[in-house]
Scaffold this motif. Structure first.
Motif, PDB file in Angstrom:
ATOM      1  N   ARG A  82       0.817  -1.198   0.000  1.00 33.80           N
ATOM      2  CA  ARG A  82       0.000   0.000   0.000  1.00 33.80           C
ATOM      3  C   ARG A  82       0.858   1.257   0.000  1.00 33.80           C
ATOM      4  O   ARG A  82       0.652   2.159  -0.809  1.00 33.80           O
ATOM      5  CB  ARG A  82      -0.930  -0.003   1.213  1.00 33.80           C
ATOM      6  N   THR A 157      -3.879  10.895 -13.230  1.00 32.32           N
ATOM      7  CA  THR A 157      -4.315  11.802 -12.171  1.00 32.32           C
ATOM      8  C   THR A 157      -3.571  13.126 -12.188  1.00 32.32           C
ATOM      9  O   THR A 157      -4.013  14.095 -11.568  1.00 32.32           O
ATOM     10  CB  THR A 157      -4.123  11.149 -10.788  1.00 32.32           C
ATOM     11  N   ALA A 243      -5.277  11.614  -1.636  1.00 36.17           N
ATOM     12  CA  ALA A 243      -5.953  10.329  -1.805  1.00 36.17           C
ATOM     13  C   ALA A 243      -7.197  10.474  -2.676  1.00 36.17           C
ATOM     14  O   ALA A 243      -7.522   9.573  -3.471  1.00 36.17           O
ATOM     15  CB  ALA A 243      -6.317   9.753  -0.438  1.00 36.17           C
ATOM     16  N   ALA A 244      -7.897  11.587  -2.548  1.00 35.33           N
ATOM     17  CA  ALA A 244      -9.090  11.802  -3.357  1.00 35.33           C
ATOM     18  C   ALA A 244      -8.747  11.937  -4.836  1.00 35.33           C
ATOM     19  O   ALA A 244      -9.434  11.392  -5.703  1.00 35.33           O
ATOM     20  CB  ALA A 244      -9.832  13.046  -2.867  1.00 35.33           C
ATOM     21  N   ARG A 246      -5.987  10.737  -6.281  1.00 32.42           N
ATOM     22  CA  ARG A 246      -5.493   9.431  -6.716  1.00 32.42           C
ATOM     23  C   ARG A 246      -6.647   8.452  -6.951  1.00 32.42           C
ATOM     24  O   ARG A 246      -6.617   7.666  -7.899  1.00 32.42           O
ATOM     25  CB  ARG A 246      -4.528   8.866  -5.673  1.00 32.42           C
ATOM     26  N   GLY A 247      -7.678   8.515  -6.128  1.00 31.25           N
ATOM     27  CA  GLY A 247      -8.800   7.595  -6.253  1.00 31.25           C
ATOM     28  C   GLY A 247      -9.936   8.100  -7.111  1.00 31.25           C
ATOM     29  O   GLY A 247     -10.997   7.465  -7.164  1.00 31.25           O
ATOM     30  N   ASN A 248      -9.714   9.243  -7.767  1.00 29.02           N
ATOM     31  CA  ASN A 248     -10.756   9.836  -8.617  1.00 29.02           C
ATOM     32  C   ASN A 248     -12.053  10.010  -7.832  1.00 29.02           C
ATOM     33  O   ASN A 248     -13.146   9.684  -8.305  1.00 29.02           O
ATOM     34  CB  ASN A 248     -10.996   8.973  -9.862  1.00 29.02           C
ATOM     35  N   ALA A 249     -11.907  10.529  -6.604  1.00 33.21           N
ATOM     36  CA  ALA A 249     -13.055  10.707  -5.720  1.00 33.21           C
ATOM     37  C   ALA A 249     -13.016  12.091  -5.077  1.00 33.21           C
ATOM     38  O   ALA A 249     -13.229  12.246  -3.864  1.00 33.21           O
ATOM     39  CB  ALA A 249     -13.068   9.620  -4.651  1.00 33.21           C
TER      40      ALA A 249
END
Length: 357
Positions: A82, A157, A243-244, A246-249
């Motif tokens: 991770r 991203t 993180a958002a 990177r996670g497309n969120a």
């Protein structure tokens, strides 16, 4: 006389079984390329590439076109990791050349180790959260993340930028001269006004790391390389925003975090050209993982913002672990960043583990 490629291959054969920096080595292909590259500008200069796909990256292809020779692919983290702070080479886990019980950092793990141990003087890397700067810091070599968008990146991203790990800022300039169209050196005008922000306004830094960085900056100020300027810098913790992305969120809240960081950095660089900080909040951790403190805490803000950033060797903790000083300049000022790094390294010269010197 033994060729440069043959010398590099010999050092890899001698040192890599202990260090695990390479996943593949290409002796026959490298020697053949060297013969064909003798009349080109880089005349067969050996270098390593990050991962198996590294030779297909834009920077590697441009180096090859200029006559440099890839000698092998360096290690990256194994599957299922991770937090990418280690590497897995053909001979097993990648170890830090200064202390084998510590990680070299990642994800450009093998590239940093190959340079630190003198197997090559230059290796490609990529940096999406600190993946060039962290291993550069923990292995005591020079590492550069370029401005986002300056060079093509396969990362959709927009967080990851190509970069380089090198034995010195001077050697890294070889990379910039041949991978950046229209690159013009920008020697630093000394002293460079700079802001020192040990935790970027939000992070806790190990006292020994902070001490080494502060001592390095004091040496730079005493030598007339930098002139410290008081300017409070408080960046928001970028973890959730990174993180958002990177996670497309991405949410309105994480977008506001990113925008707040951009505003703070824009205000800083409107006043001074250089930001100084540790590269990591801790020294290299053991091979069992980073624990509760992320090694990316002080690096991934600049992946979100897109600024160029570099790691130069600042010194060592009492237990013999290298510490990196992070240099950051405004977007698009990669040449100015390298000029500052060149001036810094005249006062803080890089060193190599004694057994690999």
């Amino acid at each position: 006389m033994t060729s440069g490629v043959a010398q590099a291959l010999g050092r890899i054969a001698e040192r890599d079984p202990e260090l695990g920096a390479f996943t593949e080595v290409w002796p026959d292909e490298a020697l053949a390329r060297e013969r064909d590259a003798r009349e080109l500008p880089l005349a067969g200069m050996p270098f390593a590439v990050k991962g198996r796909a590294g030779a297909r990256s834009c920077p590697a292809r441009r180096l090859i076109a200029a006559g440099a020779v890839p000698v092998g692919a360096t290690s990256v983290p194994g599957a299922g990791t991770r937090w990418q702070t280690w590497g897995l080479g053909a001979h097993g886990r990648t170890v830090n050349p200064w202390r084998a019980d510590r990680t070299p950092g990642g994800s450009s793990a093998g590239s940093a180790v190959a340079v630190a141990a003198g197997m090559v003087e230059l290796a490609t890397g990529s940096d999406g959260a600190g993946s060039v700067r962290i291993p550069a810091a923990w292995c005591g070599v020079f590492g550069l993340k370029t401005t986002t968008g300056l060079l093509p990146s396969p990362d959709p991203t927009g967080l990851a930028s190509p970069g380089v790990l090198a034995c010195s800022a001077a050697r890294a300039e070889t990379y910039l001269r041949h991978v950046l169209d229209g690159y013009v050196p920008r020697p630093a005008r000394l002293p460079v006004p700079a802001v020192l922000s040990p935790g970027l306004g939000f992070a806790s830094v190990d006292p020994e790391v902070a001490r080494v960085v502060r001592a390095a900056v004091d040496r730079l100020a005493a030598a007339g390389v930098v002139r410290l300027v008081e300017h409070p810098l408080t960046l928001p913790d970028p973890a959730e925003a990174w993180a958002a992305v990177r996670g497309n969120a991405v949410t309105p809240a994480t977008r506001r975090v990113r925008e707040a960081g951009d505003r703070a950095l824009d205000a800083l660089f409107a006043r001074v050209p250089l930001l100084l900080a540790p590269v990591t909040p801790t020294p290299p951790h053991g091979h069992d993982g980073p624990g509760e403190v992320y090694s990316t805490a002080l690096t991934w803000s600049f992946n979100l913002s897109g600024h160029p950033a570099a790691s130069v060797s600042a010194g060592f903790t009492p237990d013999g672990c290298p510490v990196g000083l992070q240099l950051v300049t405004d977007r698009g000022t990669d040449a100015e960043l390298l000029g500052a790094a060149l001036a810094v390294e005249r006062v803080l010269p890089p060193s190599r583990p004694r057994r690999f010197s």
